[in-house]
Motif scaffolding. Structure first.
Motif, PDB file in Angstrom:
ATOM      1  N   PRO A  74      -5.369  -0.569  20.663  1.00  0.00           N
ATOM      2  CA  PRO A  74      -4.189   0.308  20.591  1.00  0.00           C
ATOM      3  C   PRO A  74      -4.596   1.716  20.181  1.00  0.00           C
ATOM      4  O   PRO A  74      -5.454   1.878  19.306  1.00  0.00           O
ATOM      5  CB  PRO A  74      -3.327  -0.347  19.514  1.00  0.00           C
ATOM      6  CG  PRO A  74      -3.797  -1.762  19.436  1.00  0.00           C
ATOM      7  CD  PRO A  74      -5.259  -1.735  19.783  1.00  0.00           C
ATOM      8  N   ARG A  75      -3.986   2.700  20.842  1.00  0.00           N
ATOM      9  CA  ARG A  75      -4.305   4.099  20.493  1.00  0.00           C
ATOM     10  C   ARG A  75      -3.982   4.334  19.022  1.00  0.00           C
ATOM     11  O   ARG A  75      -4.752   4.957  18.304  1.00  0.00           O
ATOM     12  CB  ARG A  75      -3.504   5.046  21.386  1.00  0.00           C
ATOM     13  CG  ARG A  75      -3.668   6.517  21.028  1.00  0.00           C
ATOM     14  CD  ARG A  75      -2.885   7.398  21.988  1.00  0.00           C
ATOM     15  NE  ARG A  75      -3.569   7.590  23.246  1.00  0.00           N
ATOM     16  CZ  ARG A  75      -4.497   8.527  23.456  1.00  0.00           C
ATOM     17  NH1 ARG A  75      -4.850   9.336  22.479  1.00  0.00           N
ATOM     18  NH2 ARG A  75      -5.075   8.654  24.634  1.00  0.00           N
ATOM     19  N   SER A  76      -2.833   3.854  18.579  1.00  0.00           N
ATOM     20  CA  SER A  76      -2.475   3.889  17.159  1.00  0.00           C
ATOM     21  C   SER A  76      -2.262   2.455  16.697  1.00  0.00           C
ATOM     22  O   SER A  76      -1.459   1.730  17.291  1.00  0.00           O
ATOM     23  CB  SER A  76      -1.180   4.690  16.923  1.00  0.00           C
ATOM     24  OG  SER A  76      -1.341   6.004  17.375  1.00  0.00           O
ATOM     25  N   THR A  77      -2.964   2.066  15.649  1.00  0.00           N
ATOM     26  CA  THR A  77      -2.861   0.688  15.200  1.00  0.00           C
ATOM     27  C   THR A  77      -1.473   0.422  14.623  1.00  0.00           C
ATOM     28  O   THR A  77      -1.051   1.108  13.687  1.00  0.00           O
ATOM     29  CB  THR A  77      -3.906   0.395  14.119  1.00  0.00           C
ATOM     30  OG1 THR A  77      -5.185   0.531  14.709  1.00  0.00           O
ATOM     31  CG2 THR A  77      -3.750  -1.003  13.559  1.00  0.00           C
ATOM     32  N   PRO A  78      -0.743  -0.534  15.179  1.00  0.00           N
ATOM     33  CA  PRO A  78       0.593  -0.844  14.633  1.00  0.00           C
ATOM     34  C   PRO A  78       0.482  -1.366  13.202  1.00  0.00           C
ATOM     35  O   PRO A  78      -0.316  -2.264  12.920  1.00  0.00           O
ATOM     36  CB  PRO A  78       1.113  -1.946  15.566  1.00  0.00           C
ATOM     37  CG  PRO A  78       0.283  -1.848  16.809  1.00  0.00           C
ATOM     38  CD  PRO A  78      -1.050  -1.357  16.358  1.00  0.00           C
ATOM     39  N   ALA A  79       1.272  -0.786  12.307  1.00  0.00           N
ATOM     40  CA  ALA A  79       1.284  -1.275  10.932  1.00  0.00           C
ATOM     41  C   ALA A  79       2.095  -2.552  10.823  1.00  0.00           C
ATOM     42  O   ALA A  79       1.892  -3.356   9.917  1.00  0.00           O
ATOM     43  CB  ALA A  79       1.857  -0.197  10.010  1.00  0.00           C
ATOM     44  N   ASP A  80       3.006  -2.749  11.767  1.00  0.00           N
ATOM     45  CA  ASP A  80       3.884  -3.916  11.765  1.00  0.00           C
ATOM     46  C   ASP A  80       3.165  -5.093  12.423  1.00  0.00           C
ATOM     47  O   ASP A  80       2.805  -5.042  13.609  1.00  0.00           O
ATOM     48  CB  ASP A  80       5.163  -3.550  12.536  1.00  0.00           C
ATOM     49  CG  ASP A  80       6.143  -4.709  12.602  1.00  0.00           C
ATOM     50  OD1 ASP A  80       5.794  -5.818  12.127  1.00  0.00           O
ATOM     51  OD2 ASP A  80       7.243  -4.509  13.126  1.00  0.00           O
ATOM     52  N   ALA A  81       2.966  -6.153  11.653  1.00  0.00           N
ATOM     53  CA  ALA A  81       2.221  -7.303  12.168  1.00  0.00           C
ATOM     54  C   ALA A  81       2.925  -7.939  13.356  1.00  0.00           C
ATOM     55  O   ALA A  81       2.280  -8.445  14.283  1.00  0.00           O
ATOM     56  CB  ALA A  81       2.014  -8.325  11.057  1.00  0.00           C
ATOM     57  N   ARG A  82       4.285  -7.911  13.349  1.00  0.00           N
ATOM     58  CA  ARG A  82       5.016  -8.525  14.464  1.00  0.00           C
ATOM     59  C   ARG A  82       4.777  -7.751  15.755  1.00  0.00           C
ATOM     60  O   ARG A  82       4.588  -8.330  16.822  1.00  0.00           O
ATOM     61  CB  ARG A  82       6.506  -8.586  14.139  1.00  0.00           C
ATOM     62  CG  ARG A  82       7.263  -9.554  15.025  1.00  0.00           C
ATOM     63  CD  ARG A  82       8.692  -9.692  14.617  1.00  0.00           C
ATOM     64  NE  ARG A  82       9.425  -8.430  14.789  1.00  0.00           N
ATOM     65  CZ  ARG A  82      10.719  -8.294  14.578  1.00  0.00           C
ATOM     66  NH1 ARG A  82      11.422  -9.307  14.148  1.00  0.00           N
ATOM     67  NH2 ARG A  82      11.311  -7.128  14.755  1.00  0.00           N
TER      68      ARG A  82
ATOM     69  N   SER B  23      -3.942  -3.971   8.983  1.00  0.00           N
ATOM     70  CA  SER B  23      -3.191  -4.620  10.056  1.00  0.00           C
ATOM     71  C   SER B  23      -3.890  -5.880  10.531  1.00  0.00           C
ATOM     72  O   SER B  23      -3.251  -6.906  10.826  1.00  0.00           O
ATOM     73  CB  SER B  23      -3.006  -3.650  11.227  1.00  0.00           C
ATOM     74  OG  SER B  23      -2.230  -2.539  10.817  1.00  0.00           O
ATOM     75  N   ALA B  24      -5.215  -5.814  10.611  1.00  0.00           N
ATOM     76  CA  ALA B  24      -5.974  -6.985  11.066  1.00  0.00           C
ATOM     77  C   ALA B  24      -5.798  -8.141  10.091  1.00  0.00           C
ATOM     78  O   ALA B  24      -5.600  -9.298  10.496  1.00  0.00           O
ATOM     79  CB  ALA B  24      -7.445  -6.612  11.202  1.00  0.00           C
ATOM     80  N   CYS B  25      -5.879  -7.833   8.796  1.00  0.00           N
ATOM     81  CA  CYS B  25      -5.718  -8.895   7.790  1.00  0.00           C
ATOM     82  C   CYS B  25      -4.320  -9.493   7.846  1.00  0.00           C
ATOM     83  O   CYS B  25      -4.149 -10.727   7.795  1.00  0.00           O
ATOM     84  CB  CYS B  25      -6.002  -8.347   6.398  1.00  0.00           C
ATOM     85  SG  CYS B  25      -7.748  -8.011   6.077  1.00  0.00           S
ATOM     86  N   TRP B  26      -3.309  -8.641   7.944  1.00  0.00           N
ATOM     87  CA  TRP B  26      -1.933  -9.161   7.986  1.00  0.00           C
ATOM     88  C   TRP B  26      -1.712 -10.021   9.224  1.00  0.00           C
ATOM     89  O   TRP B  26      -1.038 -11.067   9.161  1.00  0.00           O
ATOM     90  CB  TRP B  26      -0.915  -8.019   7.945  1.00  0.00           C
ATOM     91  CG  TRP B  26      -0.668  -7.473   6.566  1.00  0.00           C
ATOM     92  CD1 TRP B  26      -0.864  -6.203   6.136  1.00  0.00           C
ATOM     93  CD2 TRP B  26      -0.169  -8.216   5.436  1.00  0.00           C
ATOM     94  NE1 TRP B  26      -0.545  -6.085   4.805  1.00  0.00           N
ATOM     95  CE2 TRP B  26      -0.102  -7.310   4.349  1.00  0.00           C
ATOM     96  CE3 TRP B  26       0.208  -9.534   5.220  1.00  0.00           C
ATOM     97  CZ2 TRP B  26       0.334  -7.675   3.078  1.00  0.00           C
ATOM     98  CZ3 TRP B  26       0.650  -9.912   3.956  1.00  0.00           C
ATOM     99  CH2 TRP B  26       0.704  -8.980   2.906  1.00  0.00           C
ATOM    100  N   LEU B  27      -2.273  -9.598  10.365  1.00  0.00           N
ATOM    101  CA  LEU B  27      -2.124 -10.395  11.574  1.00  0.00           C
ATOM    102  C   LEU B  27      -2.776 -11.772  11.380  1.00  0.00           C
ATOM    103  O   LEU B  27      -2.211 -12.806  11.757  1.00  0.00           O
ATOM    104  CB  LEU B  27      -2.758  -9.693  12.776  1.00  0.00           C
ATOM    105  CG  LEU B  27      -2.548 -10.409  14.115  1.00  0.00           C
ATOM    106  CD1 LEU B  27      -1.077 -10.356  14.533  1.00  0.00           C
ATOM    107  CD2 LEU B  27      -3.425  -9.824  15.212  1.00  0.00           C
ATOM    108  N   ALA B  28      -3.967 -11.764  10.752  1.00  0.00           N
ATOM    109  CA  ALA B  28      -4.664 -13.039  10.527  1.00  0.00           C
ATOM    110  C   ALA B  28      -3.910 -13.915   9.531  1.00  0.00           C
ATOM    111  O   ALA B  28      -3.950 -15.145   9.618  1.00  0.00           O
ATOM    112  CB  ALA B  28      -6.082 -12.770  10.033  1.00  0.00           C
TER     113      ALA B  28
END
Lengths: 215, 398
Positions: A61-69, A94-99
């Motif tokens: 993503p050009r800008s990493t989404p802060a929202d995990a959803r 963001s990566a940690c929250w997604l995981a």
């Protein structure tokens, strides 16, 4: 050893997720998808190309989404399932929250000098790290002056079974200071898994041994 | 003391000594030994390096090790503050291929003094293994280890066919990895330029946290390393004025990095010989230094090793210009002493020379090497006893 030769041109794409447009870069035609998160993706195109040269289809993503959803929607929309997730610096949270929240979408996690505890929004993240079940590699430069390298122990301690590596003389910006080593480590970890990662055996030999066990 | 006055005249140390007035409250003394085999009976004492071991007589060798251990135990019992081991290879001039093995031996005999491993040439070895061995020894001796880190002599890069061009890189990386192995409490991996480990988690950890470090600071690179790692700067076998300059550069480098070293962060090491009178000491030690100078143990290829990266051009220039002042064969002993290359004489003279060197350098640790390859063992013992009874108490009060 990864040969850092671009396998294809970086293309710019976009996808609609929950009514929002997510712009992203895509490079490589590998069977396995690797999603790369950072707080300055346009500056990381050489990193994307390097992972593509290692055999991945790379999405960033050009800008990493802060929202995990939103990030989960992006992963599902572009990949349809679990991906190798690699995050550098500001992409780490963001990566940690997604995981944590969508473990089914992360088959492996690699964190490069994450600044995951910097923002107030991530205050509770440390307590949730134990909910990460994906094989996780934490990579840090010994010359990181943004986040002390010793902070890598927080991840190693809280993410069960995780591995952490120091790259000697690398700075906070691993892509800029130690691109080849960073990509090689992550690729090796993804390919052989956390258990075999610590064994000094060629990947081919590991695969052959696994085939023999399966047989 | 007449000899001390002569030295002051030569170097006009007044201004520097004034700066250091009251700076050093208490000086500690270390005993260093190369662990010489002694005469091998034929030819020069420094045979071509490497020396064929067909000349090694196990009985003579075992006697040498016993004499070394006896000297170290004696030093401990006589009040020395530290005893040191080192690493050298392929030569009867220093039978110490493993500084850590020797330190482990000392750990079981030395009851009071610190044990300094001024030995392992880091570029030659597995740094994690060294970190383990240091930690082990620190536990064996009850937390009295001083962890020296050396780069090795140019000729010794032939020992294990180590590339001299990688000397600085391997040294710096190994030192940082070892420190991390001692201080990290969770497993980690290391991807370096020269060393690669996927899991490091040493047992035991050192007793001391942090482990006191010691790094030779003969070159600019060494000084920077010592300052960076808050290590004792070891100034060994430099003429005192050169050591004083290096010590000042070290202090400035530490200040630049935001910390102030104490006198005990600076160690000066030199050859030392004590007898009842100056005349006796000169008569006995001068011929030995002449032979050492005439039969310098530089092996063939040392210059090549040096130019291929072991030395930087600047450190090579510095060494060629200043390190060997007053060290050649045939130099009268007073001139050797005045050059700050050796400490020799009666107990009074030796004390005066040590005080002068201390004032010049600002060193809080003075390390004396009494057991040169050609010094008869009985004279080493006498020198050690005289030093301990008549010099050491006064040095402690400096």
């Amino acid at each position: 050893m990864t040969v850092l030769v671009p396998t294809s041109e970086v293309s710019e794409k976009h996808i609609e997720v929950d009514g929002k447009t997510v712009e992203y870069f895509e490079v490589g035609q590998g069977e396995k998808t690797l999603v790369f998160l950072s707080d300055d993706t346009p500056a990381k195109l050489p990193t994307l190309e390097a992972f593509a040269a290692s055999g991945y289809r790379v999405l960033a993503p050009r800008s990493t989404p802060a929202d995990a959803r939103l990030l989960a929607g992006f992963v599902v929309g572009t990949s349809g399932g679990a991906v190798r997730l690699v995050a550098e610096s500001g992409g780490g949270a963001s990566a940690c929250w997604l995981a944590v929240l969508h473990p089914e979408l992360v088959s492996a996690l690699a964190l490069g000098s994450p600044t995951a505890f910097a923002a107030d929004a991530n205050q509770g993240l440390v307590e949730r790290l134990h909910d990460i079940h994906a094989p996780t590699l934490v990579v840090w430069g010994t010359e990181d002056t943004v986040v002390p390298p010793e902070q890598s122990a927080v991840y190693e301690t809280n993410i069960r079974g995780s591995r952490r590596m120091y790259i000697y003389r690398a700075t906070h910006d691993l892509s800029a200071s130690a691109l080849r080593k960073f990509v090689d480590l992550v690729t090796d970890f993804n390919e052989v898994g956390p258990h075999n990662f610590v064994v000094n055996v060629p990947r081919d030999a590991i695969r052959a041994a696994e085939r023999q066990e399966d047989g | 003391v007449k000899l001390a006055a002569f030295i002051v005249d030569v170097y006009d140390v007044g201004s520097y000594a004034a700066v250091l007035g009251g700076f050093v409250k208490h000086v500690k003394v270390s005993l260093f030994s190369l662990l010489p085999y002694g005469s091998i009976g034929v030819g020069p004492y420094t045979w071509p390096w490497p020396t064929p071991n067909e000349y090694y007589d196990p009985k003579h060798g075992m006697d040498a090790y016993k004499a070394w251990l006896d000297q170290m135990i004696m030093a401990d019992e006589l009040g020395f503050d530290m005893v040191a081991t080192t690493e050298h290879h392929y030569s009867p001039s220093g039978m110490c291929p493993s500084a850590t093995v020797l330190a482990a031996v000392l750990s079981q005999h030395i009851k009071h003094a610190r044990i300094a491993i001024t030995g392992p040439c880091l570029p030659f070895h597995n740094p994690v293994r060294l970190a383990e061995e240091y930690a082990l020894i620190d536990n064996l001796c009850g937390g009295r280890l001083v962890a020296g880190m050396l780069r090795g002599a140019a000729s010794e890069y032939r020992t294990y066919f180590t590339p001299p061009g990688e000397s600085h890189g391997r040294f710096q990386e190994a030192a940082e990895l070892m420190v991390r192995a001692w201080t990290e409490t969770r497993p980690f991996g290391w991807e370096g330029d020269h060393f690669h480990f996927r899991e490091v988690s040493i047992w035991p950890r050192p007793v001391q946290q942090p482990l006191p470090l010691l790094i030779p600071s003969l070159s600019e690179e060494g000084i920077v390393m010592a300052a960076r790692l808050h290590a004792v700067a070891a100034l060994a076998y430099l003429p005192v004025p050169v050591a004083a300059k290096n010590a000042q550069v070290y202090r400035e480098e530490c200040t630049t990095r935001g910390w102030e070293p104490t006198p005990e962060h600076i160690m000066y090491q030199t050859k030392c010989f004590v007898a009842d009178t100056d005349e006796q000491a000169f008569a006995e030690y001068e011929p030995i230094l002449d032979r050492e100078a005439a039969e310098s143990p530089r092996g063939p290829g040392s210059s090549l090793v040096s130019s291929l990266g072991f030395d930087t051009p600047r450190s090579r220039e510095l060494r060629d210009r200043e390190f060997h002042i007053g060290m050649g064969a045939g130099v009268p002993m007073p001139k050797r002493i005045a050059s700050g290359n050796v400490i020799c004489g009666s107990p009074d003279s030796v004390f005066a020379q040590i005080k002068w060197a201390r004032d010049q350098i600002g060193a809080g640790i003075m390390s004396v090497n009494m057991a040169g390859a050609l010094v008869p063992r009985d004279k080493v013992t006498r020198s050690l006893q005289l030093f301990a009874s008549e010099v050491l108490p006064r040095v402690h009060e400096l």
